[in-house]
Every structure is written in C-alpha cells, then in structure tokens.
Design an enzyme around this catalytic site. Structure first.
Site, PDB file in Angstrom:
ATOM      1  N   GLU A  46      79.835  -4.374 -41.443  1.00  0.00           N
ATOM      2  CA  GLU A  46      78.615  -3.587 -41.622  1.00  0.00           C
ATOM      3  C   GLU A  46      77.473  -4.131 -40.781  1.00  0.00           C
ATOM      4  OE1 GLU A  46      80.267  -1.092 -44.652  1.00  0.00           O
ATOM      5  OE2 GLU A  46      80.452  -3.264 -44.498  1.00  0.00           O
ATOM      6  N   THR A  47      76.673  -3.184 -40.280  1.00  0.00           N
ATOM      7  CA  THR A  47      75.379  -3.506 -39.678  1.00  0.00           C
ATOM      8  C   THR A  47      74.318  -2.799 -40.507  1.00  0.00           C
ATOM      9  OG1 THR A  47      76.286  -3.778 -37.450  1.00  0.00           O
ATOM     10  CG2 THR A  47      73.933  -3.293 -37.614  1.00  0.00           C
TER      11      THR A  47
END
Length: 286
Positions: A46-47
C-alpha cells in the site's frame, strides 16, 4: 513538483520487519491518475496519500486529514497498516501536536492516537458469517491442500474469506505452509472473495498470542501481505467471539511478521495498536 514520501514499517519496532507502507504528504491536490502511478512505482502493498482538507491546514498543527490507500494495482477502501504508517509520519516526523488524529476515508472517519510507544487505530469491526464449503472448495484446496479446516467464514463488508485451520495445528504449521497465491485467482469461482485469511488458535496457556494468521490478496495485486490491519478488523470479531475475550494479542506470521494488540469495543469498533519504524525519508520528483 516535489512530494515528500516516507517508507514506514508498521506493526513492528524494528526496521525490515512488519509491513512496509509508503506515505505521501500532499500539499496540493494531485491529478487523479498520479495516485495510482505513484503507488505502482513504490511497489509496496500500500501507498497512503495524506491530504489537507482545507487550504489553511498544517501537517504539524491540524488534527483532521483526508487519507486514501492504493495497492500497485488499485485503490482499496481500508488499509490498517498504511493508516498506522500515516499516523507515524504525522506524529513522529511532522511532530504533530494533537493527541488524536482523524482521517477521512472511504471507510468513514478513522482515528489514531498515541499510547506510550504504540499508535492505536480506531477501526470498524467486521462480522464474518458461516460460509458453505462447496462454494469455495477449489479455493480452499488451492490454499491449504488436504489440511483440516475447522471453521469457514465470509465477511461481506470486506469480501474476505476466513479459513480457520484445525486446533491440532501449531503456529509453525501455518508459518511453514507453502502457498501459491497466484493460483487463487483461477480457483476462486464465486467472484466475491478479494482476500483470504488463514488463521489458527494460539497457545491456550495464556502467555502467548491468542491467535495467528496469514493473509493473501492476489485480487489486489498482493500475493501475501506481511501484517494486515483490515484483516484483523475481521479476525478480531471472530476470535473475540470464539475465545470470549475483548483484549487479545495477535501475530501475523508472514516472513516479516508483526504483532497487533487488540481491544474489541462495545460500539461495533476495534482498537488495534502497533509500533512503527520509519526507514526512509525523501521526495518524489514529478
């Protein structure tokens, strides 16, 4: 354009363990397509993108921010470890002065607060309902082969399938299980599963973790996620009911591994606490 970016290992106090997330601080609105391009470039599960909600907001002084999460493949409605990482950047790097931070997200308002050396996330609690084996038999076979399945649940809110292995299995069996998550894509025929949780009961002595898990989400481009807050929003509900406990200690036994302190509340939510390690600080140049 320069965008401050950080890599934070979540649910651990040591670099290179736990679950890494990238965190971007957005001073200004970002073109919609750039969110996904940046997340693909960062290539972590995830970003997170923290954005100011009003022009006068400040990462050091404001208490409420917008938050979105992207995998390398698409946007997701909830990500616990990247929320923990985002709070760590604001609390520890930006030195935010507030005791509680509020994030406006696709899953509603999420709160994070500091308690000693942990950050506590206030997350939704999701119920998982009994699931018929025959609907997902091929997926189960692809995941655990001929291992004994003790319970099978499905969470419609999160599209996660929870597979509890027999209590005869130890933590080591779950850790050593060889999984080819890419095979799940063709084995899942219902179209309703977007995440697979494998879990076993912990040691009954009470001195160890209450339960263990691994989590796979190839449908989102994540073959195995090291430590998953959103999966524990489902696991917390399930194991609280099974064990008759509100306070639990969990361990996600991926290769990197991570520990989560869980407190199931009476208002349909769960507090999940973890530690963090900031391992990278820099700027994206666009």
């Amino acid at each position: 354009m320069q965008i401050p970016v950080f890599t934070v290992d979540a649910f651990t106090n040591r670099p290179f363990s736990g679950n890494p997330a990238a965190v971007c601080l957005l001073e200004n609105d970002l073109d919609e397509d750039l969110h996904q391009k940046i997340a693909t470039e960062m290539n972590l599960s995830e970003t997170a993108f923290i954005r100011k909600l009003k022009p006068g907001d400040d990462f050091t002084k404001s208490s409420c921010f917008g938050l979105r999460w992207f995998t390398p493949a698409n946007e997701v409605p909830l990500c616990g470890h990247a929320t923990l990482a985002s709070a760590a950047v604001l609390f520890h790097v930006q030195k935010n002065t507030n005791s509680v931070l509020t994030f406006v997200t696709l899953s509603g308002e999420l709160k994070a607060r500091q308690v000693k050396d942990h950050i506590v996330l206030d997350l939704p609690l999701y119920t998982a309902y009994p699931q018929e084996l025959k609907e997902v038999e091929e997926l189960i076979k692809a995941a655990v082969g001929d291992m004994i399945v003790q319970d099978l649940r499905y969470s419609p809110d999160t599209k996660k399938l929870l597979v509890r292995l027999s209590d005869t299995y130890e933590r080591s069996v779950l850790e050593e299980l060889k999984v080819s998550a890419q095979c799940f894509l063709s084995a899942e025929k219902t179209g309703k599963v977007k995440g697979l949780i494998l879990t076993v009961k912990g040691n009954s002595s009470g001195k160890d973790h209450d339960f263990y898990s691994r989590y796979f989400a190839p449908w989102y481009g994540v073959l195995e996620d090291p430590v998953t807050g959103s999966a524990h929003a489902v696991l917390s509900s399930y194991w609280s009911e099974q064990l008759g406990k509100k306070e639990m200690l969990a361990f996600q036994c991926s290769r990197r591994g991570g520990e989560l302190k869980i407190s199931v509340r009476n208002d349909g939510r769960v507090d999940i606490a973890g530690q963090t390690a900031v391992v990278l600080k820099g700027n994206l140049t666009l």
